[in-house]
Design a protein around this motif. Structure first.
Motif, PDB file in Angstrom:
ATOM      1  N   TYR A  44       2.885  34.804 -16.902  1.00 38.10           N
ATOM      2  CA  TYR A  44       2.217  33.859 -16.015  1.00 38.10           C
ATOM      3  C   TYR A  44       0.763  33.601 -16.403  1.00 38.10           C
ATOM      4  O   TYR A  44      -0.061  33.246 -15.564  1.00 38.10           O
ATOM      5  CB  TYR A  44       2.333  34.338 -14.561  1.00 38.10           C
ATOM      6  CG  TYR A  44       3.782  34.546 -14.157  1.00 38.10           C
ATOM      7  CD1 TYR A  44       4.610  33.454 -13.897  1.00 38.10           C
ATOM      8  CD2 TYR A  44       4.331  35.823 -14.088  1.00 38.10           C
ATOM      9  CE1 TYR A  44       5.947  33.631 -13.566  1.00 38.10           C
ATOM     10  CE2 TYR A  44       5.662  36.019 -13.751  1.00 38.10           C
ATOM     11  CZ  TYR A  44       6.468  34.916 -13.500  1.00 38.10           C
ATOM     12  OH  TYR A  44       7.788  35.083 -13.169  1.00 38.10           O
TER      13      TYR A  44
ATOM     14  N   LEU B 245       2.674  32.818 -10.774  1.00 42.01           N
ATOM     15  CA  LEU B 245       3.605  33.852 -10.315  1.00 42.01           C
ATOM     16  C   LEU B 245       4.139  33.504  -8.925  1.00 42.01           C
ATOM     17  O   LEU B 245       5.334  33.620  -8.653  1.00 42.01           O
ATOM     18  CB  LEU B 245       2.909  35.217 -10.287  1.00 42.01           C
ATOM     19  CG  LEU B 245       3.728  36.361  -9.690  1.00 42.01           C
ATOM     20  CD1 LEU B 245       5.049  36.542 -10.425  1.00 42.01           C
ATOM     21  CD2 LEU B 245       2.941  37.663  -9.707  1.00 42.01           C
TER      22      LEU B 245
ATOM     23  N   ALA C  43       6.742  30.919  -9.106  1.00 38.14           N
ATOM     24  CA  ALA C  43       8.003  31.457  -9.619  1.00 38.14           C
ATOM     25  C   ALA C  43       8.774  32.173  -8.512  1.00 38.14           C
ATOM     26  O   ALA C  43       9.986  32.016  -8.386  1.00 38.14           O
ATOM     27  CB  ALA C  43       7.735  32.405 -10.781  1.00 38.14           C
ATOM     28  N   ILE C  44       8.069  32.960  -7.715  1.00 37.35           N
ATOM     29  CA  ILE C  44       8.750  33.655  -6.621  1.00 37.35           C
ATOM     30  C   ILE C  44       9.272  32.633  -5.615  1.00 37.35           C
ATOM     31  O   ILE C  44      10.414  32.719  -5.165  1.00 37.35           O
ATOM     32  CB  ILE C  44       7.806  34.668  -5.943  1.00 37.35           C
ATOM     33  CG1 ILE C  44       7.342  35.720  -6.948  1.00 37.35           C
ATOM     34  CG2 ILE C  44       8.523  35.360  -4.791  1.00 37.35           C
ATOM     35  CD1 ILE C  44       6.411  36.767  -6.375  1.00 37.35           C
TER      36      ILE C  44
ATOM     37  N   ASN D 110      12.450  31.091  -6.524  1.00 37.89           N
ATOM     38  CA  ASN D 110      13.609  31.945  -6.326  1.00 37.89           C
ATOM     39  C   ASN D 110      14.047  32.010  -4.866  1.00 37.89           C
ATOM     40  O   ASN D 110      15.103  32.527  -4.541  1.00 37.89           O
ATOM     41  CB  ASN D 110      13.327  33.341  -6.876  1.00 37.89           C
ATOM     42  CG  ASN D 110      13.409  33.348  -8.391  1.00 37.89           C
ATOM     43  OD1 ASN D 110      13.846  32.359  -8.996  1.00 37.89           O
ATOM     44  ND2 ASN D 110      13.009  34.445  -8.999  1.00 37.89           N
TER      45      ASN D 110
ATOM     46  N   ILE E 174      17.672  32.795  -6.780  1.00 37.28           N
ATOM     47  CA  ILE E 174      18.523  33.963  -6.587  1.00 37.28           C
ATOM     48  C   ILE E 174      18.468  34.585  -5.189  1.00 37.28           C
ATOM     49  O   ILE E 174      19.394  35.251  -4.784  1.00 37.28           O
ATOM     50  CB  ILE E 174      18.178  35.069  -7.614  1.00 37.28           C
ATOM     51  CG1 ILE E 174      16.663  35.207  -7.754  1.00 37.28           C
ATOM     52  CG2 ILE E 174      18.828  34.767  -8.942  1.00 37.28           C
ATOM     53  CD1 ILE E 174      16.243  36.373  -8.630  1.00 37.28           C
ATOM     54  N   TRP E 175      17.378  34.377  -4.464  1.00 41.70           N
ATOM     55  CA  TRP E 175      17.272  35.024  -3.146  1.00 41.70           C
ATOM     56  C   TRP E 175      17.605  34.091  -1.986  1.00 41.70           C
ATOM     57  O   TRP E 175      17.497  34.479  -0.831  1.00 41.70           O
ATOM     58  CB  TRP E 175      15.856  35.568  -2.917  1.00 41.70           C
ATOM     59  CG  TRP E 175      15.427  36.586  -3.922  1.00 41.70           C
ATOM     60  CD1 TRP E 175      16.188  37.591  -4.441  1.00 41.70           C
ATOM     61  CD2 TRP E 175      14.139  36.713  -4.525  1.00 41.70           C
ATOM     62  NE1 TRP E 175      15.449  38.331  -5.335  1.00 41.70           N
ATOM     63  CE2 TRP E 175      14.182  37.808  -5.400  1.00 41.70           C
ATOM     64  CE3 TRP E 175      12.941  36.002  -4.402  1.00 41.70           C
ATOM     65  CZ2 TRP E 175      13.088  38.211  -6.156  1.00 41.70           C
ATOM     66  CZ3 TRP E 175      11.855  36.397  -5.148  1.00 41.70           C
ATOM     67  CH2 TRP E 175      11.930  37.491  -6.015  1.00 41.70           C
TER      68      TRP E 175
ATOM     69  N   MET F 153      10.852  44.947 -13.224  1.00 36.31           N
ATOM     70  CA  MET F 153      10.043  43.848 -12.689  1.00 36.31           C
ATOM     71  C   MET F 153      10.762  43.056 -11.586  1.00 36.31           C
ATOM     72  O   MET F 153      10.166  42.781 -10.545  1.00 36.31           O
ATOM     73  CB  MET F 153       9.614  42.907 -13.814  1.00 36.31           C
ATOM     74  CG  MET F 153       8.766  41.763 -13.285  1.00 36.31           C
ATOM     75  SD  MET F 153       8.390  40.532 -14.526  1.00 36.31           S
ATOM     76  CE  MET F 153       9.977  39.739 -14.710  1.00 36.31           C
TER      77      MET F 153
ATOM     78  N   MET G 107       9.284  42.353  -7.676  1.00 40.03           N
ATOM     79  CA  MET G 107       9.106  41.001  -7.120  1.00 40.03           C
ATOM     80  C   MET G 107       9.876  40.854  -5.818  1.00 40.03           C
ATOM     81  O   MET G 107       9.405  40.289  -4.848  1.00 40.03           O
ATOM     82  CB  MET G 107       9.576  39.939  -8.123  1.00 40.03           C
ATOM     83  CG  MET G 107       8.808  39.911  -9.427  1.00 40.03           C
ATOM     84  SD  MET G 107       7.033  39.722  -9.120  1.00 40.03           S
ATOM     85  CE  MET G 107       6.386  40.078 -10.746  1.00 40.03           C
TER      86      MET G 107
END
Ligand SMILES: *[C@@H]1O[C@H](CO)[C@@H](O)[C@H](O)[C@H]1NC(C)=O
Ligand SMILES: *[C@@H]1O[C@H](CO)[C@@H](O)[C@H](O)[C@H]1NC(C)=O
Ligand SMILES: *[C@@H]1O[C@H](CO)[C@@H](O)[C@H](O)[C@H]1NC(C)=O
Ligand SMILES: *[C@@H]1O[C@H](CO)[C@@H](O)[C@H](O)[C@H]1NC(C)=O
Ligand SMILES: *[C@@H]1O[C@H](CO)[C@@H](O)[C@H](O)[C@H]1NC(C)=O
Length: 432
Positions: free
Chosen positions: A328, A335, A338-339, A342, A347-348, A399, A403
């Motif tokens: 990042y 960052l 990116a979270i 998700n 994915i979450w 990692m 996260m």
């Protein structure tokens, strides 16, 4: 759209939960350490306080921590410039709010550089200077002067607090994440100078834990569980409620009085809010629920790539810092995005509502602690021996877990605050 907006805001909150405000300073000093000459490194090591363990980066937030004790140093963290001029003049701008010359961040850098370079002992003695402190101040202020908002406009800052400046761009943003009642309550409770920004005070409990008045809080940041048991048992591991799960219960039940509008003066609800926000971060850090004999990995000395560290620190910071560096561009915003990605459709996406499941606020912290020790066993301790070198393989596989824990901590803190301060049912509002 609303959900996306909330998530952006969520991550302002999430990052603050783990105290990333300090990471900037830490990173600045770490980078500097890599570029020190042998002579400089030797001198630095000689000056560092013992608590630093030989690591300059460990004391780069010291100047922020003692700001309240060393009140005179407050003005040294920044420089105010005239609104919208967008330039800086030493003579015009380097003074404190009462006009005392040289009392600004660049003045302080000159001051401490002079003290450290002086071979004239008389000069040093005359200034009553402590070179250890001079080094810690210098290292910190070099960081500050590179933070653009530390050299900002005069007019847009009534409160005049460093923490406000550092987080200024985040001010009020979390209101979108919190339900209206919760946002209102948070604003009422926070100290005036942070203007309703919860993230500004999330690191406060770390700052005060070594002060005499708050020494009782130091055991509230973690849980020691029996070695190798890999389970959390509240009555066994949280004696007299003095552990992070007990602290979350404690401050949650104190805050629940807020809604009753009770005039109960036994508790300081401002502090309760700051403690709750911080401990919700701690309980999600797997190594804050670790084995007793190694103090949650603190005594497991090892190498993180090429430098010395310990297993606890790897999970507190190293993994996050390496992720920032490798993926990042050391940019926290990237960052966060990116979270966020998700969450919004990554994915979450399907997991968020289960993270928020909680029938009883006072028993849910037990679940979070149990998750942490389980992850600590499966991922943190696994395959790690004293003296090991952890590198790519460990980083790549761990990692994603770090996260996810950060994300869960933020989601759950918001859920707690919404339930505590809002109408009981609305607190569990699901994404729209
Ligand atoms: C210079 O350093 C000394 C010792 O820490 C301090 O008392 C003084 O206020 C500093 N002045 C400035 C302008 O930084
Ligand atoms: C210098 O400052 C450090 C950190 O505040 C302190 O621990 C140390 O005792 C001081 N040394 C002297 C000689 O005052
Ligand atoms: C609960 O909070 C009070 C201060 O409000 C403190 O005295 C007490 O030790 C705390 N207990 C726990 C378990 O956190
Ligand atoms: C509550 O705690 C905050 C932070 O420590 C402090 O600034 C404030 O004065 C306290 N309020 C009361 C009523 O004691
Ligand atoms: C987001 O998910 C992708 C795909 O699984 C993963 O590669 C990436 O590391 C994740 N990013 C974060 C910050 O969790």
């Amino acid at each position: 759209m609303l959900w996306v907006g909330r998530l952006i805001v969520l991550f302002q909150l999430v990052t603050a939960v783990l105290g990333w405000g300090k990471e900037g300073h830490y990173a600045v000093c770490k980078i500097a350490e890599d570029y020190l000459s042998e002579d400089a490194l030797a001198a630095v090591k000689k000056l560092l306080p013992e608590s630093a363990g030989g690591d300059l980066a460990a004391v780069c937030s010291w100047a922020d921590e003692i700001r309240f004790h060393y009140h005179w140093s407050s003005a040294l963290h920044f420089a105010d410039t005239p609104d919208f001029k967008c330039n800086y003049g030493y003579c015009r701008d380097c003074h404190d709010s009462s006009g005392h010359k040289d009392r600004c961040v660049t003045g302080a850098i000159l001051n401490y550089t002079a003290q450290l370079t002086s071979t004239n002992q008389d000069f040093v003695l005359e200034l009553k200077s402590n070179l250890t402190e001079a080094l810690m101040f210098l290292s910190h202020f070099i960081g500050d002067v590179h933070q653009p908002l530390h050299v900002g406009f005069l007019g847009d800052l009534g409160g005049n607090s460093i923490i406000v400046r550092w987080y200024r761009r985040k001010t009020n943003l979390h209101h979108n994440l919190l339900e209206p009642q919760a946002a209102h309550a948070v604003q009422q409770l926070l100290p005036y100078e942070v203007k309703g920004d919860l993230s500004a005070y999330c690191v406060w409990p770390d700052q005060v834990r070594h002060w005499y008045k708050y020494r009782w809080t130091s055991s509230l940041h973690f849980i020691d569980t029996p070695d190798k048991a890999c389970t959390f048992d509240y009555s066994r591991d949280c004696v007299k409620d003095m552990c992070v799960a007990g602290a979350i219960q404690n401050f949650t039940s104190q805050l629940l009085h807020y809604r009753e509008g009770s005039t109960d003066r036994r508790y300081n609800l401002t502090e309760a809010l700051m403690f709750l926000s911080h401990f919700m971060g701690d309980i999600h850090q797997p190594m804050h629920v670790g084995f007793t004999s190694d103090e949650g990995g603190n005594t497991i000395e090892l190498r993180w790539f090429r430098h010395k560290s310990n297993l606890h620190h790897v999970w507190d910071r190293e993994i996050i810092l390496t992720a920032l560096k490798d993926y990042y561009e050391n940019d926290m915003d990237l960052l966060q995005q990116a979270i966020e990605g998700n969450f919004t459709d990554g994915i979450w996406y399907d997991d968020v509502s289960s993270w928020k499941d909680c029938d009883n606020l006072l028993s849910c912290p037990t679940k979070y602690a149990a998750e942490s020790i389980s992850i600590a066993c499966k991922w943190a301790y696994k395959g790690v021996n004293e003296g090991a070198t952890l590198a790519d393989e460990y980083f790549d596989s761990r990692m994603p877990i770090v996260m996810k824990r950060i994300a869960q901590g933020g989601v759950r803190l918001a859920m707690f605050l919404n339930q505590i301060f809002g109408d009981a049912d609305e607190g569990l509002a699901s994404p729209t």
